[in-house]
Design a protein around this motif. Structure first.
Motif, mmCIF file in Angstrom:
data_model
loop_
_atom_site.group_PDB
_atom_site.id
_atom_site.type_symbol
_atom_site.label_atom_id
_atom_site.label_comp_id
_atom_site.label_asym_id
_atom_site.label_seq_id
_atom_site.Cartn_x
_atom_site.Cartn_y
_atom_site.Cartn_z
ATOM 1 N N GLU A 15 6.305 8.701 3.596
ATOM 2 C CA GLU A 15 5.454 7.709 2.550
ATOM 3 C C GLU A 15 3.988 7.987 2.419
ATOM 4 O O GLU A 15 3.354 7.189 3.345
ATOM 5 C CB GLU A 15 5.875 5.744 2.666
ATOM 6 N N ILE A 16 2.995 8.383 1.111
ATOM 7 C CA ILE A 16 2.451 8.489 0.971
ATOM 8 C C ILE A 16 1.979 7.542 -0.255
ATOM 9 O O ILE A 16 2.538 7.364 -1.397
ATOM 10 C CB ILE A 16 1.768 9.754 0.019
ATOM 11 N N LEU A 17 0.667 6.864 0.041
ATOM 12 C CA LEU A 17 0.031 6.000 -1.195
ATOM 13 C C LEU A 17 -1.147 6.569 -2.251
ATOM 14 O O LEU A 17 -2.047 7.276 -0.685
ATOM 15 C CB LEU A 17 -0.140 4.337 -1.011
ATOM 16 N N ASN A 40 8.575 13.481 1.493
ATOM 17 C CA ASN A 40 7.557 13.528 1.188
ATOM 18 C C ASN A 40 7.682 12.300 -0.004
ATOM 19 O O ASN A 40 8.424 12.856 -1.026
ATOM 20 C CB ASN A 40 5.876 13.412 1.013
ATOM 21 N N HIS A 43 3.648 7.476 -3.763
ATOM 22 C CA HIS A 43 3.385 6.298 -5.120
ATOM 23 C C HIS A 43 2.531 6.170 -5.389
ATOM 24 O O HIS A 43 1.236 6.012 -5.235
ATOM 25 C CB HIS A 43 3.672 4.856 -3.578
ATOM 26 N N PRO A 67 3.244 2.416 3.600
ATOM 27 C CA PRO A 67 3.214 3.902 3.297
ATOM 28 C C PRO A 67 2.645 4.544 4.982
ATOM 29 O O PRO A 67 2.297 3.451 5.783
ATOM 30 C CB PRO A 67 1.703 3.990 2.443
ATOM 31 N N ILE A 70 -2.484 6.591 3.606
ATOM 32 C CA ILE A 70 -2.888 6.256 2.358
ATOM 33 C C ILE A 70 -3.597 7.119 1.518
ATOM 34 O O ILE A 70 -5.304 7.499 2.655
ATOM 35 C CB ILE A 70 -4.183 5.062 2.174
#
Length: 153
Positions: A15-17, A40, A43, A67, A70
């Motif tokens: 999870e990437i912000l 992946n 967001h 995430p 970030i």
């Protein structure tokens, strides 16, 4: 000669912000991660206030995932990246999330300020489509292949 260790392949989605107010940079980053070897999900939030609401799972972000990493721009409206970084690292619930500054700023005070606030890295956005894609892919090679992220809360 010793063998090179095999990269760690994550067992689940990363999870990437992405905290970015520039639409062209958002599109380039999303495109670069679409071709990633590691599964992946990116967001996107457009400013620092929205980033903190996402991270704290407030209002429309009540169901947002935590995430794993970030990507944070410095120059944004409402609350800049250095202010956001300070708040993330001061929050016991969020402080362990790696934050990589991804910005056009080459100013020494921004670099120093980012590391003083415990950024995990500082990447200056390269000029040009191919150079930008290459930088994101290098990020992917390191952060998404070799790094082990803290467990999600």
């Amino acid at each position: 000669m010793p063998a090179t260790p095999a990269p760690v392949i994550p067992s689940s989605l990363i999870e990437i912000l992405l905290v970015e107010d520039s639409e062209p940079d958002v599109l380039l980053t999303q495109e670069a991660f679409e071709g990633a070897r590691v599964p992946n999900r990116v967001h996107v939030v457009r400013d620092g206030v929205e980033a903190l609401r996402f991270l704290r799972r407030e209002a429309e972000y009540a169901g947002a995932p935590r995430p794993d990493v970030i990507l944070l721009d410095i120059n944004m409206p409402r609350k800049n990246g250095l202010e956001v970084l300070s708040e993330i690292k001061a929050d016991p619930a969020l402080g362990s999330i790696p934050v990589v500054m991804l910005t056009t700023s080459q100013a020494e005070e921004d670099v120093r300020g980012s590391y003083a606030r415990h950024a995990s890295g500082y990447v200056v956005k390269p000029v040009g489509f191919e150079n930008f894609l290459q930088a994101i892919r290098a990020f992917e090679d390191f952060w998404m292949t070799f790094v082990r992220f803290p467990p999600r809360a």
